[in-house]
Motif scaffolding. Structure first.
Motif, mmCIF file in Angstrom:
data_model
loop_
_atom_site.group_PDB
_atom_site.id
_atom_site.type_symbol
_atom_site.label_atom_id
_atom_site.label_comp_id
_atom_site.label_asym_id
_atom_site.label_seq_id
_atom_site.Cartn_x
_atom_site.Cartn_y
_atom_site.Cartn_z
ATOM 1 N N ARG A 316 0.822 -1.215 0.000
ATOM 2 C CA ARG A 316 0.000 0.000 0.000
ATOM 3 C C ARG A 316 0.853 1.260 0.000
ATOM 4 N NH1 ARG A 316 -3.179 1.203 5.427
ATOM 5 N NH2 ARG A 316 -0.980 1.232 6.070
ATOM 6 N N ASP A 317 1.912 1.263 0.785
ATOM 7 C CA ASP A 317 2.743 2.454 0.931
ATOM 8 C C ASP A 317 3.929 2.464 -0.017
ATOM 9 O OD1 ASP A 317 1.095 3.341 3.029
ATOM 10 O OD2 ASP A 317 2.224 2.126 4.474
ATOM 11 N N LEU A 318 3.964 1.506 -0.957
ATOM 12 C CA LEU A 318 5.114 1.407 -1.847
ATOM 13 C C LEU A 318 5.323 2.659 -2.700
ATOM 14 C CD1 LEU A 318 7.150 -0.856 -2.084
ATOM 15 C CD2 LEU A 318 5.912 -1.721 -4.060
ATOM 16 N N PRO A 319 4.291 3.244 -3.337
ATOM 17 C CA PRO A 319 4.520 4.466 -4.127
ATOM 18 C C PRO A 319 5.084 5.613 -3.295
ATOM 19 C CG PRO A 319 2.403 3.495 -4.687
ATOM 20 C CD PRO A 319 2.896 2.761 -3.483
ATOM 21 N N ALA A 320 4.533 5.790 -2.080
ATOM 22 C CA ALA A 320 5.034 6.867 -1.222
ATOM 23 C C ALA A 320 6.473 6.596 -0.794
ATOM 24 C CB ALA A 320 4.141 7.018 0.009
ATOM 25 N N MET A 321 6.801 5.320 -0.550
ATOM 26 C CA MET A 321 8.167 4.974 -0.155
ATOM 27 C C MET A 321 9.152 5.264 -1.289
ATOM 28 S SD MET A 321 7.270 1.391 1.783
ATOM 29 C CE MET A 321 8.976 0.873 1.889
ATOM 30 N N TRP A 322 8.771 4.911 -2.542
ATOM 31 C CA TRP A 322 9.650 5.211 -3.665
ATOM 32 C C TRP A 322 9.800 6.716 -3.858
ATOM 33 C CZ3 TRP A 322 13.060 2.143 -5.459
ATOM 34 C CH2 TRP A 322 12.846 0.777 -5.518
ATOM 35 N N LYS A 323 8.717 7.446 -3.619
ATOM 36 C CA LYS A 323 8.790 8.906 -3.741
ATOM 37 C C LYS A 323 9.753 9.490 -2.724
ATOM 38 C CE LYS A 323 5.877 13.043 -3.694
ATOM 39 N NZ LYS A 323 4.479 13.555 -3.537
ATOM 40 N N GLN A 324 9.652 9.004 -1.469
ATOM 41 C CA GLN A 324 10.557 9.485 -0.438
ATOM 42 C C GLN A 324 12.001 9.108 -0.750
ATOM 43 O OE1 GLN A 324 9.753 11.491 2.024
ATOM 44 N NE2 GLN A 324 7.600 11.490 1.395
ATOM 45 N N ALA A 325 12.192 7.881 -1.288
ATOM 46 C CA ALA A 325 13.544 7.452 -1.641
ATOM 47 C C ALA A 325 14.121 8.327 -2.759
ATOM 48 C CB ALA A 325 13.532 5.991 -2.065
ATOM 49 N N ALA A 326 13.259 8.678 -3.736
ATOM 50 C CA ALA A 326 13.720 9.535 -4.823
ATOM 51 C C ALA A 326 14.095 10.919 -4.302
ATOM 52 C CB ALA A 326 12.639 9.644 -5.892
ATOM 53 N N VAL A 330 17.752 12.692 -4.526
ATOM 54 C CA VAL A 330 17.959 14.031 -5.103
ATOM 55 C C VAL A 330 18.621 14.949 -4.092
ATOM 56 C CG1 VAL A 330 16.766 16.077 -5.963
ATOM 57 C CG2 VAL A 330 16.077 13.804 -6.767
ATOM 58 N N SER A 331 18.195 14.848 -2.836
ATOM 59 C CA SER A 331 18.786 15.695 -1.794
ATOM 60 C C SER A 331 20.263 15.377 -1.603
ATOM 61 C CB SER A 331 18.027 15.497 -0.476
ATOM 62 O OG SER A 331 16.674 15.864 -0.618
ATOM 63 N N LEU A 332 20.597 14.097 -1.593
ATOM 64 C CA LEU A 332 22.000 13.724 -1.435
ATOM 65 C C LEU A 332 22.837 14.197 -2.616
ATOM 66 C CD1 LEU A 332 21.678 10.090 -0.011
ATOM 67 C CD2 LEU A 332 22.521 12.121 1.182
ATOM 68 N N ALA A 333 22.267 14.068 -3.827
ATOM 69 C CA ALA A 333 22.989 14.532 -5.006
ATOM 70 C C ALA A 333 23.206 16.032 -4.953
ATOM 71 C CB ALA A 333 22.219 14.148 -6.264
ATOM 72 N N ALA A 334 22.172 16.768 -4.521
ATOM 73 C CA ALA A 334 22.297 18.224 -4.419
ATOM 74 C C ALA A 334 23.351 18.619 -3.390
ATOM 75 C CB ALA A 334 20.941 18.834 -4.060
ATOM 76 N N LEU A 335 23.392 17.933 -2.265
ATOM 77 C CA LEU A 335 24.397 18.226 -1.248
ATOM 78 C C LEU A 335 25.804 17.943 -1.768
ATOM 79 C CD1 LEU A 335 22.685 16.792 1.967
ATOM 80 C CD2 LEU A 335 23.152 19.190 1.454
ATOM 81 N N GLY A 336 25.928 16.845 -2.530
ATOM 82 C CA GLY A 336 27.237 16.537 -3.092
ATOM 83 C C GLY A 336 27.708 17.595 -4.063
ATOM 84 N N VAL A 337 26.803 18.039 -4.945
ATOM 85 C CA VAL A 337 27.158 19.094 -5.903
ATOM 86 C C VAL A 337 27.510 20.379 -5.158
ATOM 87 C CG1 VAL A 337 26.272 20.569 -7.738
ATOM 88 C CG2 VAL A 337 25.810 18.104 -7.775
ATOM 89 N N ALA A 338 26.724 20.723 -4.137
ATOM 90 C CA ALA A 338 26.977 21.961 -3.393
ATOM 91 C C ALA A 338 28.319 21.916 -2.674
ATOM 92 C CB ALA A 338 25.846 22.188 -2.379
ATOM 93 N N SER A 339 28.693 20.765 -2.179
ATOM 94 C CA SER A 339 29.973 20.672 -1.454
ATOM 95 C C SER A 339 31.145 20.894 -2.395
ATOM 96 C CB SER A 339 30.092 19.310 -0.798
ATOM 97 O OG SER A 339 30.129 18.269 -1.755
ATOM 98 N N PHE A 340 31.044 20.462 -3.664
ATOM 99 C CA PHE A 340 32.116 20.692 -4.619
ATOM 100 C C PHE A 340 32.122 22.149 -5.087
ATOM 101 C CE2 PHE A 340 32.024 16.055 -5.006
ATOM 102 C CZ PHE A 340 33.391 15.780 -4.972
ATOM 103 N N VAL A 341 30.928 22.716 -5.260
ATOM 104 C CA VAL A 341 30.863 24.087 -5.738
ATOM 105 C C VAL A 341 31.430 25.051 -4.736
ATOM 106 C CG1 VAL A 341 29.246 25.936 -6.354
ATOM 107 C CG2 VAL A 341 28.918 23.652 -7.277
ATOM 108 N N ARG A 342 31.185 24.827 -3.445
ATOM 109 C CA ARG A 342 31.627 25.742 -2.422
ATOM 110 C C ARG A 342 33.039 25.482 -1.941
ATOM 111 N NH1 ARG A 342 26.280 26.013 1.513
ATOM 112 N NH2 ARG A 342 24.802 26.865 -0.058
#
Length: 345
Positions: A316-326, A330-342
């Motif tokens: 039942r909660d599988l779609p919401a779980m995949w959404k949270q995982a996505a 994305v958040s981890l990728a953004a943090l990684g990019v920001a750490s290199f930029v700064r």
């Protein structure tokens, strides 16, 4: 399922297209049509009336014989006459024997069934030799002569057996369909859920996905097996083997909507007879699995018969779980990019 078990709707021996998924969740009007079947027949299912089950196990034997299910349950379990214990790869039907002890007079106030009184027969075991009459029993103080003493004085209790034949529920929202990676599980034109052992790769994802604990993997084989609601017999216009063998019509087979109407009338009949605990289980499309294709009339709480009180489709909660995982990715990728930029150069 072997090649001889295909129906005319599946001439090529493979599942029809788009029949392997149960999502999205919520009430479903026509699961077979949603699965891709064109002009499907009425959805078929089981209604098991446990109030008339006699525990003969004819359903278990018929299921094994017709489907070639290996022998199982030849050991003593200490659970009354229940030697199969539960559903699994080698037990597609399971007859439960639940022994309940109640105080004298504590049974349901419905009509007493015709036939011999087993308690009177048991008391007759204490007859005097050669006389054929029972030894007289003294009534407790204040009690009319000839009546049984209450449980508080003698500690005596009466025995009630609740017997029921469990089976795969063929859920409207079938989690096993959602998690199967090979398409071994598919929705038939009858709205049932069938597992093709020749397509199963033995991953076992369907086993924990089932909220009822129906699916099992066979030892020495590794693949999963469960009830097919005799898909091959349905395709030939026959009723499932278990329903055909049931001598009391405890297992009833037919169009699901007709079975629900019949079950509601049966519950009303039992309530009118004073059996207040009679209730239906799995018939409502509003429950956690969207309603079962195999539902039951019970005489006690579902847990007494080994059924979950409030089953919920595990995906039942599988779609919401995949959404949270996505979002987390994305958040981890953004943090990684920001750490290199700064990073100072």
């Amino acid at each position: 399922m072997n090649d001889g078990e295909r129906t005319a709707a599946d001439p090529a021996g493979g599942a029809p297209p788009d029949t392997h998924r149960s999502l999205p969740h919520g009430p479903r009007a026509d699961v077979a049509r949603e699965a891709g079947h064109r002009g499907p027949p009425p959805r078929m299912g089981f209604f098991t009336d446990t109030s008339v089950c006699i525990g003969c196990k004819a359903c278990e034997v018929a299921c094994k014989e017709w489907n070639g299910v290996p022998g199982h349950g030849l050991e003593l379990t200490g659970m009354s006459y229940d030697n199969t214990q539960g559903l699994g790869a080698n037990s597609w039907r399971h007859v439960a024997f639940v022994e309940q002890r109640t105080p004298p007079g504590g049974r349901e106030p419905g009509p007493v069934p015709a036939g011999p009184d087993v308690f009177e027969a048991a008391r007759a075991l204490g007859t005097s030799p050669g006389t054929g009459t029972s030894a007289p029993r003294s009534a407790p103080a204040g009690a009319p002569a000839g009546e049984d003493p209450p449980a508080a004085t003698g500690g005596r209790t009466e025995l009630r057996w609740l017997m029921s034949s469990d089976v795969c529920k063929h859920c409207t929202q079938a989690a096993c369909l959602d998690v199967c990676p090979t398409g071994a599980l598919f929705r038939t034109e009858f709205g049932t859920v069938v597992l093709q052992e020749d397509v199963c790769n033995g991953c076992g994802y369907c086993v924990p996905a089932c909220p009822y604990g129906v699916v099992g993997r066979r030892e020495g084989d590794g693949r999963a097996f469960k009830c097919t609601l005799c898909y091959d017999r349905l395709g030939a216009g026959l009723e499932p083997a278990c329903a055909k063998a049931c001598p009391t019509d405890s297992i009833q087979f037919g169009p699901l909507e007709e079975l629900r109407e019949r079950a509601a009338a049966r519950v009303a009949q039992l309530h009118a007879a004073g059996v207040a605990n009679a209730r239906l289980y799995g018939e409502s499309p509003e429950d956690g699995v969207g309603g079962d294709g195999a539902f039951f009339l019970l005489l006690d709480e579902p847990e007494v018969d080994g059924l979950p009180p409030d089953p919920v489709v595990t995906t039942r909660d599988l779609p919401a779980m995949w959404k949270q995982a996505a979002l987390a990715a994305v958040s981890l990728a953004a943090l990684g990019v920001a750490s290199f930029v700064r990073r100072p150069r």
